[in-house]
Design a protein around this motif. Structure first.
Motif, mmCIF file in Angstrom:
data_model
loop_
_atom_site.group_PDB
_atom_site.id
_atom_site.type_symbol
_atom_site.label_atom_id
_atom_site.label_comp_id
_atom_site.label_asym_id
_atom_site.label_seq_id
_atom_site.Cartn_x
_atom_site.Cartn_y
_atom_site.Cartn_z
ATOM 1 N N ALA A 81 0.829 -1.203 0.000
ATOM 2 C CA ALA A 81 0.000 0.000 0.000
ATOM 3 C C ALA A 81 0.870 1.263 0.000
ATOM 4 C CB ALA A 81 -0.928 -0.007 1.209
ATOM 5 N N GLU A 82 1.940 1.255 0.800
ATOM 6 C CA GLU A 82 2.831 2.420 0.838
ATOM 7 C C GLU A 82 3.434 2.685 -0.534
ATOM 8 O OE1 GLU A 82 3.265 4.704 3.180
ATOM 9 O OE2 GLU A 82 1.646 3.578 4.108
ATOM 10 N N GLY A 83 3.859 1.605 -1.216
ATOM 11 C CA GLY A 83 4.469 1.753 -2.543
ATOM 12 C C GLY A 83 3.481 2.325 -3.547
ATOM 13 N N ALA A 84 2.250 1.842 -3.493
ATOM 14 C CA ALA A 84 1.237 2.324 -4.434
ATOM 15 C C ALA A 84 0.872 3.779 -4.140
ATOM 16 C CB ALA A 84 -0.002 1.434 -4.374
ATOM 17 N N LYS A 85 0.768 4.110 -2.856
ATOM 18 C CA LYS A 85 0.445 5.502 -2.483
ATOM 19 C C LYS A 85 1.558 6.447 -2.922
ATOM 20 C CE LYS A 85 -2.284 4.447 1.590
ATOM 21 N NZ LYS A 85 -2.139 4.194 3.027
ATOM 22 N N ALA A 86 2.802 6.019 -2.712
ATOM 23 C CA ALA A 86 3.945 6.861 -3.099
ATOM 24 C C ALA A 86 3.970 7.103 -4.597
ATOM 25 C CB ALA A 86 5.252 6.208 -2.639
ATOM 26 N N ALA A 87 3.399 6.157 -5.362
ATOM 27 C CA ALA A 87 3.336 6.302 -6.821
ATOM 28 C C ALA A 87 2.089 7.067 -7.252
ATOM 29 C CB ALA A 87 3.383 4.926 -7.473
ATOM 30 N N GLY A 88 1.301 7.525 -6.282
ATOM 31 C CA GLY A 88 0.175 8.400 -6.584
ATOM 32 C C GLY A 88 -1.185 7.737 -6.631
ATOM 33 N N ALA A 89 -1.277 6.459 -6.287
ATOM 34 C CA ALA A 89 -2.566 5.756 -6.356
ATOM 35 C C ALA A 89 -3.429 6.048 -5.130
ATOM 36 C CB ALA A 89 -2.333 4.259 -6.472
ATOM 37 N N GLU A 90 -4.731 5.858 -5.331
ATOM 38 C CA GLU A 90 -5.666 5.843 -4.205
ATOM 39 C C GLU A 90 -5.759 4.370 -3.797
ATOM 40 O OE1 GLU A 90 -9.493 7.440 -5.257
ATOM 41 O OE2 GLU A 90 -10.419 6.526 -3.498
ATOM 42 N N VAL A 91 -5.520 4.077 -2.519
ATOM 43 C CA VAL A 91 -5.376 2.683 -2.100
ATOM 44 C C VAL A 91 -6.326 2.334 -0.960
ATOM 45 C CG1 VAL A 91 -3.744 0.949 -1.264
ATOM 46 C CG2 VAL A 91 -2.917 2.825 -2.681
ATOM 47 N N ASP A 92 -6.999 1.204 -1.097
ATOM 48 C CA ASP A 92 -7.777 0.622 0.005
ATOM 49 C C ASP A 92 -7.109 -0.678 0.425
ATOM 50 O OD1 ASP A 92 -9.678 2.633 -0.079
ATOM 51 O OD2 ASP A 92 -11.009 1.512 -1.414
ATOM 52 N N VAL A 93 -6.836 -0.825 1.716
ATOM 53 C CA VAL A 93 -6.289 -2.075 2.253
ATOM 54 C C VAL A 93 -7.436 -2.817 2.936
ATOM 55 C CG1 VAL A 93 -4.575 -3.099 3.798
ATOM 56 C CG2 VAL A 93 -4.048 -0.972 2.605
ATOM 57 N N LEU A 94 -7.703 -4.035 2.462
ATOM 58 C CA LEU A 94 -8.872 -4.784 2.924
ATOM 59 C C LEU A 94 -8.487 -6.207 3.297
ATOM 60 C CD1 LEU A 94 -10.961 -3.667 -0.161
ATOM 61 C CD2 LEU A 94 -11.389 -2.873 2.158
ATOM 62 N N THR A 95 -9.105 -6.737 4.345
ATOM 63 C CA THR A 95 -8.900 -8.150 4.639
ATOM 64 C C THR A 95 -9.779 -8.990 3.709
ATOM 65 O OG1 THR A 95 -10.673 -8.192 6.269
ATOM 66 C CG2 THR A 95 -8.465 -7.670 7.078
ATOM 67 N N ALA A 96 -9.466 -10.279 3.636
ATOM 68 C CA ALA A 96 -10.207 -11.172 2.735
ATOM 69 C C ALA A 96 -11.707 -11.114 3.006
ATOM 70 C CB ALA A 96 -9.695 -12.602 2.887
ATOM 71 N N SER A 97 -12.080 -11.001 4.269
ATOM 72 C CA SER A 97 -13.512 -11.002 4.598
ATOM 73 C C SER A 97 -14.203 -9.694 4.230
ATOM 74 C CB SER A 97 -13.718 -11.314 6.084
ATOM 75 O OG SER A 97 -13.071 -10.347 6.867
ATOM 76 N N GLU A 98 -13.397 -8.677 3.894
ATOM 77 C CA GLU A 98 -13.977 -7.379 3.516
ATOM 78 C C GLU A 98 -14.092 -7.214 1.995
ATOM 79 O OE1 GLU A 98 -12.292 -4.634 7.199
ATOM 80 O OE2 GLU A 98 -11.012 -4.973 5.467
ATOM 81 N N PHE A 99 -13.625 -8.238 1.244
ATOM 82 C CA PHE A 99 -13.566 -8.104 -0.223
ATOM 83 C C PHE A 99 -14.341 -9.228 -0.885
ATOM 84 C CE2 PHE A 99 -11.388 -8.142 -4.396
ATOM 85 C CZ PHE A 99 -11.446 -6.795 -4.695
ATOM 86 N N GLY A 100 -14.686 -9.039 -2.149
ATOM 87 C CA GLY A 100 -15.359 -10.091 -2.913
ATOM 88 C C GLY A 100 -15.500 -9.676 -4.359
ATOM 89 N N ALA A 101 -16.021 -10.570 -5.184
ATOM 90 C CA ALA A 101 -16.142 -10.330 -6.622
ATOM 91 C C ALA A 101 -16.911 -9.050 -6.923
ATOM 92 C CB ALA A 101 -16.829 -11.512 -7.283
#
Ligand SMILES: Cc1cc2nc3c(=O)[nH]c(=O)nc-3n(C[C@H](O)[C@H](O)[C@H](O)COP(=O)(O)O)c2cc1C
Length: 140
Positions: free
Chosen positions: A23-43
Motif C-alpha cells: 500500500a505504501e508503494g502504491a500511495k507513493a506512486a500516486g494511487a488511491e489505495v484501500d487495504v482490505l482483509t479477505a472477509s472485507e472483499f469479494g467479486a
C-alpha cells in the motif's frame, strides 16, 4: 489516478506487514489505495478497482488459507480476465509451491500479472519490504 485494492489474509501478521508495504508503494506512486482483509472483499468489489494486489501466506499443505481467503479468491476468479493484479505472501518451511500454483491459477483465469510475485520467509526482511513497495508501484 489509479484506484488499487490490497486484499490480504494473515494469521500471525507477516502477510499483513507485506500488505502495508504494498500500500505504501502504491500511495507513493500516486494511487488511491484501500487495504482490505479477505472477509472485507469479494467479486462484487473487483470492478471498483483498476488493479488488485492479493496477499496470502502458504497454509495447509502449500495451499491458500481455506476458510476466508480461498473462498473469497475463488469468488473473484470470474472477474480476473484482463485484470491487472499482483500476488504476495509469506511462507515458512516450503519452497514457494503455493505461490507457483496460485500464479498458474491466475494465468489460467486470464489475469495480467503486473510484476513478479513477492515472497517473504516469515516476517519480511528489508529486501522483501522493498519488493513489496515495488509491487505496489507496478500496479499503478
Ligand atoms: C496451519 C499452517 C500451515 C502452514 N503451511 C505451510 C506450508 O505449506 N508451506 C510453508 O512454507 N509454510 C507454511 N506455513 C507457515 C506460514 O506460511 C508462515 O508462518 C507465514 O509467515 C504465516 O504468515 P502470516 O503471518 O501472514 O499468517 C503454515 C503455517 C500454518 C499455521
Amino acid at each position: 489516478m489509479s484506484k488499487i485494492a490490497v486484499v490480504y489474509w494473515s494469521g500471525t501478521g507477516n502477510t499483513e506487514a507485506m500488505a502495508n508495504e504494498v500500500a505504501e508503494g502504491a500511495k507513493a506512486a500516486g494511487a488511491e489505495v484501500d487495504v482490505l482483509t479477505a472477509s472485507e472483499f469479494g467479486a462484487d468489489k473487483m470492478d471498483a478497482y483498476d488493479a488488485v494486489a492479493f496477499g496470502c501466506p502458504a497454509m495447509g499443505a502449500e495451499e491458500l488459507e481455506d476458510s476466508e481467503f480461498e473462498p473469497m479468491f475463488s469468488d473473484c476468479e470470474g472477474k480476473l480476465g484482463g485484470k491487472k493484479i499482483a500476488l504476495f505472501g509469506s511462507y515458512g518451511w516450503g519452497d514457494g509451491e503455493w505461490m507457483r500454483t496460485w500464479e498458474e491459477t491466475c494465468k489460467a483465469d486470464g489475469a495480467v500479472l503486473a510484476c513478479e510475485s513477492v515472497l517473504a520467509n516469515e516476517a519480511p526482511d528489508d529486501e522483501a519490504v522493498a519488493a513489496c513497495q515495488a509491487l505496489g508501484k507496478a500496479l499503478c
